[in-house]
Design a protein around this motif. Structure first.
Motif, PDB file in Angstrom:
ATOM      1  N   GLN A 165      43.436  -0.199  19.499  1.00  0.00           N
ATOM      2  CA  GLN A 165      44.686   0.245  19.363  1.00  0.00           C
ATOM      3  C   GLN A 165      44.862   1.739  18.941  1.00  0.00           C
ATOM      4  OE1 GLN A 165      47.473  -1.788  20.295  1.00  0.00           O
ATOM      5  NE2 GLN A 165      48.765   0.275  20.277  1.00  0.00           N
ATOM      6  N   VAL A 166      45.537   2.519  19.839  1.00  0.00           N
ATOM      7  CA  VAL A 166      46.114   3.688  19.269  1.00  0.00           C
ATOM      8  C   VAL A 166      47.560   3.697  19.497  1.00  0.00           C
ATOM      9  CG1 VAL A 166      46.207   6.386  20.351  1.00  0.00           C
ATOM     10  CG2 VAL A 166      44.090   4.962  20.336  1.00  0.00           C
ATOM     11  N   THR A 167      48.385   4.042  18.493  1.00  0.00           N
ATOM     12  CA  THR A 167      49.726   4.249  18.134  1.00  0.00           C
ATOM     13  C   THR A 167      50.168   5.687  17.811  1.00  0.00           C
ATOM     14  OG1 THR A 167      49.889   1.843  17.580  1.00  0.00           O
ATOM     15  CG2 THR A 167      51.812   3.299  17.056  1.00  0.00           C
ATOM     16  N   THR A 175      50.589   5.593  23.427  1.00  0.00           N
ATOM     17  CA  THR A 175      50.437   4.527  22.806  1.00  0.00           C
ATOM     18  C   THR A 175      49.779   3.427  23.712  1.00  0.00           C
ATOM     19  OG1 THR A 175      51.851   4.882  20.976  1.00  0.00           O
ATOM     20  CG2 THR A 175      51.580   2.716  21.463  1.00  0.00           C
ATOM     21  N   ALA A 176      48.763   2.865  23.234  1.00  0.00           N
ATOM     22  CA  ALA A 176      47.952   1.781  24.293  1.00  0.00           C
ATOM     23  C   ALA A 176      46.873   1.356  23.493  1.00  0.00           C
ATOM     24  CB  ALA A 176      47.869   2.382  25.496  1.00  0.00           C
ATOM     25  N   VAL A 177      46.322   0.342  24.070  1.00  0.00           N
ATOM     26  CA  VAL A 177      45.096  -0.210  23.666  1.00  0.00           C
ATOM     27  C   VAL A 177      44.057   0.532  24.783  1.00  0.00           C
ATOM     28  CG1 VAL A 177      43.335  -2.006  23.760  1.00  0.00           C
ATOM     29  CG2 VAL A 177      45.691  -2.592  23.012  1.00  0.00           C
ATOM     30  N   TYR A 178      43.017   1.035  23.781  1.00  0.00           N
ATOM     31  CA  TYR A 178      42.247   2.012  24.736  1.00  0.00           C
ATOM     32  C   TYR A 178      40.794   1.436  24.853  1.00  0.00           C
ATOM     33  CZ  TYR A 178      45.163   6.282  24.673  1.00  0.00           C
ATOM     34  OH  TYR A 178      46.214   6.913  24.933  1.00  0.00           O
ATOM     35  N   GLY A 217      37.782   4.030  16.177  1.00  0.00           N
ATOM     36  CA  GLY A 217      38.452   5.429  15.993  1.00  0.00           C
ATOM     37  C   GLY A 217      39.888   5.250  16.321  1.00  0.00           C
ATOM     38  N   GLY A 218      40.373   4.262  16.720  1.00  0.00           N
ATOM     39  CA  GLY A 218      41.932   3.934  17.020  1.00  0.00           C
ATOM     40  C   GLY A 218      42.552   4.175  15.737  1.00  0.00           C
ATOM     41  N   GLY A 219      43.919   3.973  15.943  1.00  0.00           N
ATOM     42  CA  GLY A 219      44.793   4.077  14.663  1.00  0.00           C
ATOM     43  C   GLY A 219      46.241   4.584  14.858  1.00  0.00           C
ATOM     44  N   LEU A 220      46.915   4.795  13.648  1.00  0.00           N
ATOM     45  CA  LEU A 220      48.380   5.221  13.695  1.00  0.00           C
ATOM     46  C   LEU A 220      48.201   6.659  13.716  1.00  0.00           C
ATOM     47  CD1 LEU A 220      51.210   4.813  13.895  1.00  0.00           C
ATOM     48  CD2 LEU A 220      51.253   4.144  11.488  1.00  0.00           C
ATOM     49  N   LEU A 271      38.120   8.877  19.804  1.00  0.00           N
ATOM     50  CA  LEU A 271      37.650   7.368  20.003  1.00  0.00           C
ATOM     51  C   LEU A 271      35.860   7.453  20.157  1.00  0.00           C
ATOM     52  CD1 LEU A 271      40.239   6.037  22.083  1.00  0.00           C
ATOM     53  CD2 LEU A 271      40.284   6.195  19.735  1.00  0.00           C
ATOM     54  N   SER A 272      35.315   6.515  19.739  1.00  0.00           N
ATOM     55  CA  SER A 272      33.871   6.289  20.113  1.00  0.00           C
ATOM     56  C   SER A 272      33.743   5.135  20.819  1.00  0.00           C
ATOM     57  CB  SER A 272      33.184   6.690  18.936  1.00  0.00           C
ATOM     58  OG  SER A 272      33.267   5.422  17.892  1.00  0.00           O
TER      59      SER A 272
END
Length: 124
Positions: A119-121, A91-94, A8-11, A20-21
């Motif tokens: 990754q979430v940006t 913004t980070a890696v979750y 579920g991460g992304g830009l 996110l799941s």
């Protein structure tokens, strides 16, 4: 043994939303508390939110209170993190993490199992 896979991460632009799941495999997932953590470059891993085995108790970091909601569906062995009003500082890696026992912890140390991260940006 529990395996965790985040998705579920992304830009996304500032002000946007992501869900996110964290999908788990293995038996007895319902007996595990789950936490969402994040790590930005050059920073320590920090808790975002956590949830106990039943979903009846949750914890949120001050930085995300009012913007994030953690939930779980034990039948689907999945934990979710809904993030709204995203900011560039999100913004980070979750990562999701699971610990045996029913109660959550706001610290990463007590968690036994970790996913690979997503990754979430958030762009400004």
């Amino acid at each position: 043994q529990v395996q965790l896979v985040e998705a579920g991460g992304g830009l996304v632009q500032a002000g946007g939303s992501l869900r996110l799941s964290c999908a788990a495999s293995g038996r007895s997932f319902r007996s595990y508390a789950v936490g969402w953590f994040r790590q930005a470059p050059g920073k320590e891993r920090e808790v975002v939110a956590a949830i106990n085995w039943s979903g009846g108790s949750t914890y949120y970091a001050d930085s995300v209170k009012g913007r994030c909601t953690i939930s779980r569906d034990n039948a689907k062995k999945t934990v979710y993190l809904q993030m709204n009003s995203l900011k560039p500082e999100d913004t980070a890696v979750y990562y999701c993490a699971a610990r045996s026992g029913s109660n959550w912890s706001p610290n990463p140390g007590p968690y036994d199992y970790w996913g690979q991260g997503t990754q979430v940006t958030v762009s400004s």
